[in-house]
Design a protein around this motif. Structure first.
Motif, PDB file in Angstrom:
ATOM      1  N   ALA A  84       9.844  -3.583   9.250  1.00  0.00           N
ATOM      2  CA  ALA A  84       9.958  -4.375   8.335  1.00  0.00           C
ATOM      3  C   ALA A  84       8.541  -5.133   7.621  1.00  0.00           C
ATOM      4  CB  ALA A  84      10.961  -5.860   8.442  1.00  0.00           C
ATOM      5  N   GLY A  85       9.175  -4.758   6.199  1.00  0.00           N
ATOM      6  CA  GLY A  85       7.752  -4.808   5.027  1.00  0.00           C
ATOM      7  C   GLY A  85       7.954  -3.916   4.093  1.00  0.00           C
ATOM      8  N   GLY A  86       6.336  -3.401   3.350  1.00  0.00           N
ATOM      9  CA  GLY A  86       6.286  -2.812   2.500  1.00  0.00           C
ATOM     10  C   GLY A  86       5.950  -1.830   3.049  1.00  0.00           C
ATOM     11  N   TYR A  87       5.907   0.097   2.436  1.00  0.00           N
ATOM     12  CA  TYR A  87       5.552   1.002   2.364  1.00  0.00           C
ATOM     13  C   TYR A  87       4.965   1.756   1.106  1.00  0.00           C
ATOM     14  CZ  TYR A  87       6.887   1.715   7.340  1.00  0.00           C
ATOM     15  OH  TYR A  87       6.968   0.854   8.310  1.00  0.00           O
ATOM     16  N   LEU A  88       3.894   2.378   0.773  1.00  0.00           N
ATOM     17  CA  LEU A  88       3.305   3.446  -0.408  1.00  0.00           C
ATOM     18  C   LEU A  88       4.341   4.404  -0.189  1.00  0.00           C
ATOM     19  CD1 LEU A  88       1.315   2.629  -2.824  1.00  0.00           C
ATOM     20  CD2 LEU A  88       0.411   4.119  -1.725  1.00  0.00           C
ATOM     21  N   VAL A  89       4.935   4.663  -1.289  1.00  0.00           N
ATOM     22  CA  VAL A  89       6.126   5.840  -1.667  1.00  0.00           C
ATOM     23  C   VAL A  89       4.515   7.177  -1.894  1.00  0.00           C
ATOM     24  CG1 VAL A  89       7.217   7.014  -2.852  1.00  0.00           C
ATOM     25  CG2 VAL A  89       7.722   4.815  -2.034  1.00  0.00           C
ATOM     26  N   ASP A  90       4.201   8.322  -0.091  1.00  0.00           N
ATOM     27  CA  ASP A  90       2.970   8.785  -0.593  1.00  0.00           C
ATOM     28  C   ASP A  90       4.297  10.156   0.061  1.00  0.00           C
ATOM     29  OD1 ASP A  90       3.885   8.465   2.160  1.00  0.00           O
ATOM     30  OD2 ASP A  90       1.481   7.711   2.462  1.00  0.00           O
ATOM     31  N   GLY A 110      16.101   5.451  -3.657  1.00  0.00           N
ATOM     32  CA  GLY A 110      15.455   4.638  -4.591  1.00  0.00           C
ATOM     33  C   GLY A 110      13.543   4.875  -4.041  1.00  0.00           C
ATOM     34  N   GLY A 111      13.416   6.100  -3.201  1.00  0.00           N
ATOM     35  CA  GLY A 111      11.570   5.934  -3.125  1.00  0.00           C
ATOM     36  C   GLY A 111      11.690   7.089  -3.957  1.00  0.00           C
ATOM     37  N   LEU A 112      11.826   7.774  -4.072  1.00  0.00           N
ATOM     38  CA  LEU A 112      12.356   8.709  -4.815  1.00  0.00           C
ATOM     39  C   LEU A 112      11.983   8.563  -6.215  1.00  0.00           C
ATOM     40  CD1 LEU A 112      14.141  11.593  -3.292  1.00  0.00           C
ATOM     41  CD2 LEU A 112      11.949  11.433  -2.964  1.00  0.00           C
ATOM     42  N   MET A 113      13.085   7.528  -6.755  1.00  0.00           N
ATOM     43  CA  MET A 113      12.905   6.883  -8.133  1.00  0.00           C
ATOM     44  C   MET A 113      11.654   6.284  -8.607  1.00  0.00           C
ATOM     45  SD  MET A 113      17.386   6.191  -8.702  1.00  0.00           S
ATOM     46  CE  MET A 113      17.052   5.424 -10.345  1.00  0.00           C
ATOM     47  N   GLU A 122       0.017   6.232 -13.065  1.00  0.00           N
ATOM     48  CA  GLU A 122      -0.763   6.272 -12.295  1.00  0.00           C
ATOM     49  C   GLU A 122      -0.734   4.440 -11.762  1.00  0.00           C
ATOM     50  OE1 GLU A 122      -4.143   7.464 -13.798  1.00  0.00           O
ATOM     51  OE2 GLU A 122      -3.770  10.093 -13.620  1.00  0.00           O
ATOM     52  N   ILE A 123       0.428   4.244 -11.226  1.00  0.00           N
ATOM     53  CA  ILE A 123       0.163   2.444 -10.362  1.00  0.00           C
ATOM     54  C   ILE A 123       1.541   2.841  -9.506  1.00  0.00           C
ATOM     55  CG2 ILE A 123       0.446   1.620 -12.700  1.00  0.00           C
ATOM     56  CD1 ILE A 123       3.621   1.718 -13.164  1.00  0.00           C
ATOM     57  N   PRO A 124       1.371   2.494  -8.265  1.00  0.00           N
ATOM     58  CA  PRO A 124       2.128   2.603  -7.048  1.00  0.00           C
ATOM     59  C   PRO A 124       3.026   2.161  -6.597  1.00  0.00           C
ATOM     60  CG  PRO A 124       0.984  -0.007  -7.443  1.00  0.00           C
ATOM     61  CD  PRO A 124       0.373   1.174  -8.667  1.00  0.00           C
ATOM     62  N   ALA A 125       4.584   2.883  -6.407  1.00  0.00           N
ATOM     63  CA  ALA A 125       5.514   2.803  -6.300  1.00  0.00           C
ATOM     64  C   ALA A 125       6.147   2.505  -4.705  1.00  0.00           C
ATOM     65  CB  ALA A 125       5.709   4.203  -6.275  1.00  0.00           C
ATOM     66  N   TYR A 126       6.549   1.884  -4.408  1.00  0.00           N
ATOM     67  CA  TYR A 126       7.286   1.256  -2.883  1.00  0.00           C
ATOM     68  C   TYR A 126       8.554   1.284  -2.560  1.00  0.00           C
ATOM     69  CZ  TYR A 126       2.291  -1.673  -3.718  1.00  0.00           C
ATOM     70  OH  TYR A 126       1.124  -2.107  -4.501  1.00  0.00           O
ATOM     71  N   LYS A 349       0.256  -7.089   4.112  1.00  0.00           N
ATOM     72  CA  LYS A 349      -0.340  -6.251   4.325  1.00  0.00           C
ATOM     73  C   LYS A 349       0.572  -4.905   4.178  1.00  0.00           C
ATOM     74  CE  LYS A 349      -4.775  -6.697   6.729  1.00  0.00           C
ATOM     75  NZ  LYS A 349      -4.973  -6.810   8.139  1.00  0.00           N
ATOM     76  N   LEU A 350       0.188  -3.597   3.295  1.00  0.00           N
ATOM     77  CA  LEU A 350       1.381  -2.254   3.511  1.00  0.00           C
ATOM     78  C   LEU A 350       1.435  -2.169   4.794  1.00  0.00           C
ATOM     79  CD1 LEU A 350       0.680  -0.281  -0.361  1.00  0.00           C
ATOM     80  CD2 LEU A 350       3.066  -1.505   0.976  1.00  0.00           C
ATOM     81  N   ASN A 351       2.880  -1.253   5.435  1.00  0.00           N
ATOM     82  CA  ASN A 351       2.240  -1.140   6.376  1.00  0.00           C
ATOM     83  C   ASN A 351       1.956   0.696   6.234  1.00  0.00           C
ATOM     84  OD1 ASN A 351       3.720  -2.614   8.146  1.00  0.00           O
ATOM     85  ND2 ASN A 351       5.767  -2.616   7.005  1.00  0.00           N
ATOM     86  N   GLN A 352       1.434   1.278   7.365  1.00  0.00           N
ATOM     87  CA  GLN A 352       1.564   2.375   7.106  1.00  0.00           C
ATOM     88  C   GLN A 352       2.269   3.722   7.848  1.00  0.00           C
ATOM     89  OE1 GLN A 352      -2.075   4.414   6.013  1.00  0.00           O
ATOM     90  NE2 GLN A 352      -0.779   5.983   6.758  1.00  0.00           N
TER      91      GLN A 352
END
Length: 359
Positions: A84-90, A110-113, A122-126, A349-352
């Motif tokens: 659970a929690g947030g992830y950066l879309v990398d 969702g993450g792809l969009m 150049e801003i974060p996507a989560y 904190k973001l999850n890895q």
């Protein structure tokens, strides 16, 4: 520092779009998608550019400039191996969303969009609180079938958002509380939250029956039906999800109609509705057994928590055991926004993310 967020929630029949200025919604819109609209796209991923274009047009018509955004948040997909929690879309998460999701579902977009909007700026996507977020205790994974290991599958997004909201109301931190959250919607799931972690859960096909799902029942009955020769696998699946529960018992999944029948003296409807309340209470009782510390509260949330008749019966079963709090609704857009805000403000904190396979 103020943050402007674009929230994207793709579903099978719509794409929901919202703008949040910090925790305040300043724009919300739902873009409908008919079967005819989506028929030109052979796969789910083929819909990506189409949906992104529709969202761009919607924001342009509303006079919202993308240059004002701080971050973009997409609904989490059906992703393996996450908590659970947030992830950066990398790149690793993008690859998983394109090729390695557990099954095809509109939320996988969702993450792809989010990335499609965020990358040029150049801003974060989560993504945040995906359905498949799994933090079960090791002992909660064991079943009586050696071939089957339990995984968590519940309404993570709304359950955790409501738990955070209750903690804030009490002037406490979610991470310091023990809570049971019952999400009451078209499907009903119940989750045990201990110090910020969902340690166990009852999924929407393993607990109370709901408006259109059968819930759990004696496996021998199900085995007899499966091997009776009367039903195909697809027919049995529809009995479990889509045509079970209140739909099967009363011919409707509209609880407002059922309550009208009860008011008009329909004793069968009253009995079935009371049975649903009893099963919800029993499902909560199962989750109460997951804690070795006292729990702070049981929270009833989701769309059905708006029903005073249903929640009143559930409270009647549980009030001598624990504090029961009712926080109705399931505002997914707000939940996504508030989760991202906690990350941006350094409160969480973001999850890895660990790639599904080597890139």
């Amino acid at each position: 520092m103020a943050h402007r967020l674009l929230i994207l929630n793709p579903g099978s029949t719509s794409t929901k779009v919202a703008i949040f200025d910090d925790d305040r919604s300043t724009f919300q819109h739902s873009i409908p998608h008919t079967n005819q609209d989506l028929s030109p796209f052979p796969t789910l991923n083929d819909q990506l550019d189409y949906r992104v274009s529709l969202v761009r047009d919607t924001l342009t018509q509303a006079g919202i400039s993308l240059d004002t955004l701080s971050a973009v948040v997409g609904r989490g997909g059906i992703i393996p191996g996450i908590v659970a929690g947030g992830y950066l879309v990398d790149e690793g998460l993008l690859d998983c969303l394109r090729h390695y999701t557990i099954f095809e579902h509109a939320s996988n977009l969702g993450g792809l969009m989010a990335h499609a909007f965020a990358a040029p700026l150049e801003i974060p996507a989560y993504i945040y609180d995906a359905v498949t977020s799994d933090e079960l205790l090791p002992e909660a994974r064991i079943t009586g079938f050696k071939e089957v290991t339990r995984t968590s599958f519940c309404h993570v997004l709304n359950a955790r958002a409501t738990a955070h909201k209750y903690a804030q109301i009490r002037g406490r931190r979610y991470e310091d509380m023990n809570l049971v959250v019952a999400h009451l919607g078209g499907g009903i799931s119940i989750s045990a939250h201990s110090h910020g972690r969902i340690i166990d859960s009852v999924s929407d096909d393993a607990g109370p029956f709901s408006p259109d799902r059968a819930g759990s029942l004696n496996l021998e009955y199900v085995l007899d039906m499966c091997y009776s020769g009367k039903y195909t696998r697809e027919q049995m699946m529809r009995k479990l999800r889509g045509e079970g529960g209140l739909s099967a018992l009363l011919g409707t999944h509209d609880c407002r109609e059922i309550e009208r029948r009860i008011q008009d003296g329909d004793q069968r409807a009253a009995l079935v509705y009371k049975a649903q309340a009893l099963q919800i209470a029993k499902g909560v009782g199962i989750m109460l057994g997951c804690f070795v510390e006292p729990i702070d509260a049981v929270i009833l949330t989701g769309g059905l928590a708006n029903s005073k008749m249903l929640t009143g019966m559930v409270v009647g079963y549980l009030h001598n055991l624990c504090r029961v709090v009712i926080i109705p609704g399931e505002n997914e857009m707000e939940a996504l926004a508030l989760g991202a805000l906690r990350i941006l403000n350094g409160e969480e904190k973001l999850n890895q993310f660990h790639p599904c396979c080597p890139l």
